[in-house]
Write a protein that holds these residues in place. Sequence first.
Motif, mmCIF file in Angstrom:
data_model
loop_
_atom_site.group_PDB
_atom_site.id
_atom_site.type_symbol
_atom_site.label_atom_id
_atom_site.label_comp_id
_atom_site.label_asym_id
_atom_site.label_seq_id
_atom_site.Cartn_x
_atom_site.Cartn_y
_atom_site.Cartn_z
ATOM 1 N N PHE A 51 -0.375 -4.734 -0.268
ATOM 2 C CA PHE A 51 -0.055 -3.518 -1.020
ATOM 3 C C PHE A 51 -1.299 -2.959 -1.697
ATOM 4 O O PHE A 51 -1.540 -1.749 -1.668
ATOM 5 C CB PHE A 51 1.039 -3.811 -2.050
ATOM 6 C CG PHE A 51 1.454 -2.608 -2.833
ATOM 7 C CD1 PHE A 51 2.274 -1.641 -2.269
ATOM 8 C CD2 PHE A 51 1.013 -2.430 -4.133
ATOM 9 C CE1 PHE A 51 2.657 -0.530 -2.988
ATOM 10 C CE2 PHE A 51 1.382 -1.315 -4.863
ATOM 11 C CZ PHE A 51 2.209 -0.364 -4.293
ATOM 12 N N GLU A 52 -2.110 -3.824 -2.302
ATOM 13 C CA GLU A 52 -3.343 -3.374 -2.957
ATOM 14 C C GLU A 52 -4.322 -2.783 -1.934
ATOM 15 O O GLU A 52 -4.956 -1.764 -2.189
ATOM 16 C CB GLU A 52 -4.008 -4.525 -3.715
ATOM 17 C CG GLU A 52 -3.232 -5.021 -4.913
ATOM 18 C CD GLU A 52 -3.108 -3.998 -6.016
ATOM 19 O OE1 GLU A 52 -4.040 -3.186 -6.211
ATOM 20 O OE2 GLU A 52 -2.064 -4.001 -6.695
ATOM 21 N N GLU A 54 -3.482 -1.438 0.920
ATOM 22 C CA GLU A 54 -2.899 -0.169 1.360
ATOM 23 C C GLU A 54 -3.173 0.934 0.343
ATOM 24 O O GLU A 54 -3.480 2.067 0.717
ATOM 25 C CB GLU A 54 -1.387 -0.332 1.579
ATOM 26 C CG GLU A 54 -0.675 0.918 2.004
ATOM 27 C CD GLU A 54 -1.052 1.436 3.387
ATOM 28 O OE1 GLU A 54 -0.600 2.541 3.732
ATOM 29 O OE2 GLU A 54 -1.799 0.762 4.133
ATOM 30 N N GLN A 55 -3.103 0.627 -0.938
ATOM 31 C CA GLN A 55 -3.380 1.622 -1.978
ATOM 32 C C GLN A 55 -4.827 2.120 -1.885
ATOM 33 O O GLN A 55 -5.085 3.318 -2.009
ATOM 34 C CB GLN A 55 -3.101 1.046 -3.371
ATOM 35 C CG GLN A 55 -1.652 0.716 -3.629
ATOM 36 C CD GLN A 55 -0.739 1.896 -3.382
ATOM 37 O OE1 GLN A 55 -0.928 2.972 -3.943
ATOM 38 N NE2 GLN A 55 0.227 1.716 -2.513
ATOM 39 N N LEU A 58 -5.044 4.336 1.219
ATOM 40 C CA LEU A 58 -4.402 5.635 1.009
ATOM 41 C C LEU A 58 -5.273 6.570 0.181
ATOM 42 O O LEU A 58 -5.310 7.783 0.447
ATOM 43 C CB LEU A 58 -3.037 5.446 0.327
ATOM 44 C CG LEU A 58 -1.936 4.869 1.205
ATOM 45 C CD1 LEU A 58 -0.697 4.558 0.371
ATOM 46 C CD2 LEU A 58 -1.601 5.794 2.367
ATOM 47 N N ARG A 59 -5.997 6.025 -0.800
ATOM 48 C CA ARG A 59 -6.913 6.851 -1.591
ATOM 49 C C ARG A 59 -8.058 7.391 -0.738
ATOM 50 O O ARG A 59 -8.719 8.356 -1.108
ATOM 51 C CB ARG A 59 -7.470 6.058 -2.770
ATOM 52 C CG ARG A 59 -6.462 5.841 -3.887
ATOM 53 C CD ARG A 59 -7.111 5.315 -5.149
ATOM 54 N NE ARG A 59 -7.722 4.010 -4.999
ATOM 55 C CZ ARG A 59 -7.124 2.844 -5.258
ATOM 56 N NH1 ARG A 59 -5.876 2.829 -5.666
ATOM 57 N NH2 ARG A 59 -7.765 1.709 -5.106
ATOM 58 N N SER A 63 -4.574 4.187 6.344
ATOM 59 C CA SER A 63 -3.427 3.316 6.114
ATOM 60 C C SER A 63 -3.547 2.088 6.995
ATOM 61 O O SER A 63 -4.182 2.120 8.049
ATOM 62 C CB SER A 63 -2.125 4.056 6.453
ATOM 63 O OG SER A 63 -1.033 3.176 6.379
#
Length: 112
Positions: A51-52, A54-55, A58-59, A63
């Motif tokens: 999740f981290e 992916e974040q 995304l920034r 992805s």
Amino acid sequence: MLLSNSLCKPEIVWQNTWEYLSDGILYNQQQRLKSPDLSLNEDQLKNLTLFEIEQILLRNNSSLQSYGKTPYPDVDSVSSLNNRLITEELDYDIPNLKNEFDQLFVALTYEQ
């Protein structure tokens, strides 16, 4: 490395390095939830680490889904891990519970 496309098999890199990448995830969760005794199992750590990652991707307009066989985080699971009440309820001491079960099971009579 993902953003620079320098990995030909990112899923292999993930399998071999996820423990290093997850360093600090448990501490961050303990701080975020104000629960210093919080423990996470391997799957939860992997999911939060993904999740981290992916974040971050995304920034940067990318992805994990863009990288073939690379695992993707379960977002529903992450949202429940960020809920202190749910996390506390699911934070079992499994070895202790197994020992207690074994002791109580042996004490049962045939009729029970």
